[in-house]
Design a protein around this motif. Structure first.
Motif, PDB file in Angstrom:
ATOM      1  N   LEU A 121       0.892  -1.130   0.101  1.00 30.65           N
ATOM      2  CA  LEU A 121       0.090  -0.018   0.170  1.00 30.65           C
ATOM      3  C   LEU A 121       0.977   1.217  -0.124  1.00 30.65           C
ATOM      4  O   LEU A 121       1.863   1.277   0.754  1.00 30.65           O
ATOM      5  CB  LEU A 121      -0.792   0.034   1.268  1.00 30.65           C
ATOM      6  CG  LEU A 121      -2.165   1.015   1.235  1.00 30.65           C
ATOM      7  CD1 LEU A 121      -3.150   0.704   0.392  1.00 30.65           C
ATOM      8  CD2 LEU A 121      -2.557   0.936   2.729  1.00 30.65           C
ATOM      9  N   ASP A 122       0.641   2.252  -0.879  1.00 34.64           N
ATOM     10  CA  ASP A 122       1.170   3.669  -0.983  1.00 34.64           C
ATOM     11  C   ASP A 122       0.571   4.471  -0.305  1.00 34.64           C
ATOM     12  O   ASP A 122      -0.418   4.974  -0.791  1.00 34.64           O
ATOM     13  CB  ASP A 122       1.242   3.875  -2.463  1.00 34.64           C
ATOM     14  CG  ASP A 122       2.415   4.989  -2.735  1.00 34.64           C
ATOM     15  OD1 ASP A 122       2.499   5.401  -3.939  1.00 34.64           O
ATOM     16  OD2 ASP A 122       3.197   5.558  -1.717  1.00 34.64           O
ATOM     17  N   LEU A 123       1.039   4.725   1.082  1.00 32.90           N
ATOM     18  CA  LEU A 123       0.473   5.694   1.831  1.00 32.90           C
ATOM     19  C   LEU A 123       0.481   7.148   1.243  1.00 32.90           C
ATOM     20  O   LEU A 123       1.405   7.531   0.687  1.00 32.90           O
ATOM     21  CB  LEU A 123       1.099   5.631   3.289  1.00 32.90           C
ATOM     22  CG  LEU A 123       0.939   4.336   3.997  1.00 32.90           C
ATOM     23  CD1 LEU A 123       1.364   4.358   5.374  1.00 32.90           C
ATOM     24  CD2 LEU A 123      -0.478   3.782   4.221  1.00 32.90           C
ATOM     25  N   PRO A 124      -0.365   8.180   1.984  1.00 36.63           N
ATOM     26  CA  PRO A 124      -0.237   9.409   1.212  1.00 36.63           C
ATOM     27  C   PRO A 124       0.949  10.067   1.754  1.00 36.63           C
ATOM     28  O   PRO A 124       1.325  11.103   1.013  1.00 36.63           O
ATOM     29  CB  PRO A 124      -1.515  10.330   1.961  1.00 36.63           C
ATOM     30  CG  PRO A 124      -2.281   8.941   2.136  1.00 36.63           C
ATOM     31  CD  PRO A 124      -1.524   7.760   2.761  1.00 36.63           C
ATOM     32  N   CYS A 125       1.618   9.618   2.713  1.00 33.89           N
ATOM     33  CA  CYS A 125       2.890  10.217   3.426  1.00 33.89           C
ATOM     34  C   CYS A 125       4.149   9.859   2.312  1.00 33.89           C
ATOM     35  O   CYS A 125       5.046  10.543   2.328  1.00 33.89           O
ATOM     36  CB  CYS A 125       3.075   9.930   4.612  1.00 33.89           C
ATOM     37  SG  CYS A 125       3.560   8.380   5.033  1.00 33.89           S
ATOM     38  N   GLY A 126       3.814   8.734   1.749  1.00 28.57           N
ATOM     39  CA  GLY A 126       4.917   8.399   0.548  1.00 28.57           C
ATOM     40  C   GLY A 126       5.512   7.225   0.991  1.00 28.57           C
ATOM     41  O   GLY A 126       6.295   6.395   0.305  1.00 28.57           O
ATOM     42  N   HIS A 127       5.291   6.588   2.175  1.00 30.09           N
ATOM     43  CA  HIS A 127       5.864   5.267   2.881  1.00 30.09           C
ATOM     44  C   HIS A 127       5.022   4.257   2.321  1.00 30.09           C
ATOM     45  O   HIS A 127       3.712   4.661   2.016  1.00 30.09           O
ATOM     46  CB  HIS A 127       5.999   5.366   4.308  1.00 30.09           C
ATOM     47  CG  HIS A 127       6.895   6.325   4.405  1.00 30.09           C
ATOM     48  ND1 HIS A 127       6.665   7.320   5.424  1.00 30.09           N
ATOM     49  CD2 HIS A 127       8.300   6.697   4.469  1.00 30.09           C
ATOM     50  CE1 HIS A 127       7.799   8.013   5.692  1.00 30.09           C
ATOM     51  NE2 HIS A 127       8.653   7.657   5.468  1.00 30.09           N
ATOM     52  N   ILE A 153       3.543   0.304   2.809  1.00 30.23           N
ATOM     53  CA  ILE A 153       3.513  -0.925   3.927  1.00 30.23           C
ATOM     54  C   ILE A 153       2.333  -2.000   3.314  1.00 30.23           C
ATOM     55  O   ILE A 153       1.807  -1.559   2.367  1.00 30.23           O
ATOM     56  CB  ILE A 153       2.408  -0.203   5.236  1.00 30.23           C
ATOM     57  CG1 ILE A 153       2.373  -1.068   6.316  1.00 30.23           C
ATOM     58  CG2 ILE A 153       1.336   0.469   4.619  1.00 30.23           C
ATOM     59  CD1 ILE A 153       1.692  -0.389   7.512  1.00 30.23           C
ATOM     60  N   HIS A 154       2.281  -3.092   3.803  1.00 29.11           N
ATOM     61  CA  HIS A 154       1.551  -4.309   3.433  1.00 29.11           C
ATOM     62  C   HIS A 154       0.250  -3.825   3.418  1.00 29.11           C
ATOM     63  O   HIS A 154      -0.293  -3.199   4.730  1.00 29.11           O
ATOM     64  CB  HIS A 154       2.041  -5.458   4.234  1.00 29.11           C
ATOM     65  CG  HIS A 154       3.032  -6.354   3.576  1.00 29.11           C
ATOM     66  ND1 HIS A 154       3.891  -6.909   4.284  1.00 29.11           N
ATOM     67  CD2 HIS A 154       3.331  -6.573   2.370  1.00 29.11           C
ATOM     68  CE1 HIS A 154       4.819  -7.468   3.634  1.00 29.11           C
ATOM     69  NE2 HIS A 154       4.507  -7.149   2.395  1.00 29.11           N
ATOM     70  N   THR A 155      -0.751  -4.069   2.729  1.00 28.15           N
ATOM     71  CA  THR A 155      -2.016  -3.696   2.971  1.00 28.15           C
ATOM     72  C   THR A 155      -2.761  -4.398   4.076  1.00 28.15           C
ATOM     73  O   THR A 155      -3.428  -3.696   4.687  1.00 28.15           O
ATOM     74  CB  THR A 155      -2.791  -3.981   1.340  1.00 28.15           C
ATOM     75  OG1 THR A 155      -2.193  -3.430   0.371  1.00 28.15           O
ATOM     76  CG2 THR A 155      -4.310  -3.839   1.547  1.00 28.15           C
ATOM     77  N   HIS A 156      -2.648  -5.636   4.098  1.00 30.11           N
ATOM     78  CA  HIS A 156      -2.942  -6.424   5.286  1.00 30.11           C
ATOM     79  C   HIS A 156      -2.572  -5.868   6.676  1.00 30.11           C
ATOM     80  O   HIS A 156      -3.095  -5.990   7.344  1.00 30.11           O
ATOM     81  CB  HIS A 156      -2.931  -8.025   5.151  1.00 30.11           C
ATOM     82  CG  HIS A 156      -1.361  -8.416   5.267  1.00 30.11           C
ATOM     83  ND1 HIS A 156      -0.445  -8.208   4.410  1.00 30.11           N
ATOM     84  CD2 HIS A 156      -0.863  -8.876   6.329  1.00 30.11           C
ATOM     85  CE1 HIS A 156       0.558  -8.770   4.837  1.00 30.11           C
ATOM     86  NE2 HIS A 156       0.458  -9.116   5.929  1.00 30.11           N
ATOM     87  N   CYS A 157      -1.130  -5.576   6.665  1.00 26.60           N
ATOM     88  CA  CYS A 157      -0.696  -4.844   7.742  1.00 26.60           C
ATOM     89  C   CYS A 157      -1.453  -3.414   8.186  1.00 26.60           C
ATOM     90  O   CYS A 157      -1.651  -3.300   9.462  1.00 26.60           O
ATOM     91  CB  CYS A 157       0.783  -4.728   7.696  1.00 26.60           C
ATOM     92  SG  CYS A 157       1.750  -6.224   7.725  1.00 26.60           S
TER      93      CYS A 157
END
Length: 394
Positions: free
Chosen positions: A261-267, A269-273
């Protein structure tokens, strides 16, 4: 003495007298019944079986007269052919042991292949792979890694075994013996065999296979990842951001089989996490910025402000503090502290942290990293930009 008279005197004691001979042609059923005794060992059981077979063979032999049949049957019954029977038992036992050994070996070989098929739950394929690192057979690379203390190099696989005919052969998508097709999708670069339901494709720039359909993704050279075509034009680029571990589970996201998952902050993370994280925190675990939809959080923060106004702090607990806002990245001095949180005057966010105190009523200066907010929200505003699951070939 007449044979018939002698036999009449002995009655049913013919087995106890080695010289006694039956006075009449015995029936096969009576003879088989007489030889049926309680078996106490495999050797005795084999001897009894051979006796029965020998007697049946004599009874069926039309070239022998009745007297000869009686004499030969009596010799079998009183043990005069013991040595011959012993040799037959040894030979027969050897043959049976060899047969059992061969059968066991065949069943073990077949069971081994069946076990590989049953344990591989990751891919739909009709072949197993031979691990180049340990020369063991597994359903796929993931099966190997989950059941070994080391990882398999997917690109080093050179041999496979057909699940149908068990033929060991070089990697391909067709069996060289039974000509079965191993999988709907085969990548000879990644040594991957799988179904087409997840729309796998090979990305030369990533160097591995991805899923989701090649037409639906574009490769970003800066991020080093395939990004969804829908969000490619406005995604936030960070160099090699997917070549990192997930901040929650610590698994390498670049080669992970789970979607990122591409978070709005740019980092990333796994979608399920992130779904698990969002149950109790709405911030990025790396930079602490709010990643939930801003409008949703604005409503939650407005509710929190009303709660604070309705519950003013007692005079003995009131103090002024300096806060740091994780969202707008600004310091704000002399803000009224409240146990429910301290709102940022610049962006109205409650995603703040108290840095130190100014009030004279407080005897200590805090360097707290604790949050100044309390609004939790389970909604998810992260964008699934990544080419997602690595097909994670075997």
């Amino acid at each position: 003495m007449d044979i018939d008279d002698d036999n009449d005197e002995s009655g049913n004691a013919a087995h106890s007298r080695s010289s006694a001979i039956p006075n009449s042609n015995p029936s096969p059923n009576s003879i088989l019944s007489a030889t049926s005794t309680s078996m106490t060992s495999p050797l005795e059981e084999d001897a009894t079986i051979l006796k029965r077979r020998a007697i049946q063979k004599i009874m069926r032999d039309t070239t022998l007269d009745e007297q000869t049949k009686r004499i030969q049957i009596q010799q079998i019954m009183d043990g005069s052919q013991k040595q011959q029977q012993s040799d037959m038992i040894v030979e027969d036992s050897t043959l049976r042991q060899n047969s059992i050994s061969n059968t066991t070996s065949t069943l073990s070989h077949t069971s081994s292949h069946q076990q590989d098929v049953l344990t591989c739950i990751h891919y739909e394929r009709k072949c197993n792979v031979v691990a180049p690192c340990c020369d063991r057979v597994f359903g796929c690379r993931v099966c190997h890694d989950e059941n070994s203390t080391h990882e398999m190099d997917r690109f080093a696989i050179r041999e496979i075994i057909c699940k149908d005919c068990h033929t060991r052969q070089p990697t391909s998508n067709n069996c060289i013996k039974c000509n079965v097709i191993f999988a709907e999708y085969h990548c000879d670069k990644c040594n991957l065999w799988m179904g087409t339901n997840k729309q796998p494709f090979h990305c030369d720039k990533c160097g591995i296979c991805r899923v989701g359909g090649e037409a639906n993704f574009q490769h970003c050279d800066h991020c080093s990842m395939c990004i969804s075509s829908e969000t490619f034009s406005n995604h936030l680029c960070l160099k090699d951001k997917f070549k990192n571990s997930c901040p929650v589970c610590r698994e390498d996201m670049y080669t992970s089989r789970h979607a990122s998952l591409d978070l709005p902050c740019g980092h990333a993370i796994h979608t399920h996490c992130f779904r698990k994280l969002a149950a109790f925190d709405y911030r990025c675990p790396i930079c602490k910025k709010t990643v939930v939809n801003r409008d949703t959080m604005s409503r939650a923060w407005a509710d929190r402000k009303r709660e604070i106004e309705s519950q003013p702090m007692p005079s003995d607990l009131a103090r002024e503090v300096t806060i740091w806002c994780n969202d707008c990245e600004k310091n704000s001095e002399k803000q009224n502290w409240h146990f429910l949180g301290v709102q940022c005057p610049n962006c109205t966010s409650f995603n703040t942290a108290v840095q130190n105190n100014f009030s004279a009523s407080s005897n200590n200066n805090n360097n707290s990293n604790g949050d100044g907010d309390g609004g939790q929200n389970n909604s998810n505003n992260g964008r699934n930009n990544s080419g997602g699951e690595n097909a994670n070939d075997s």
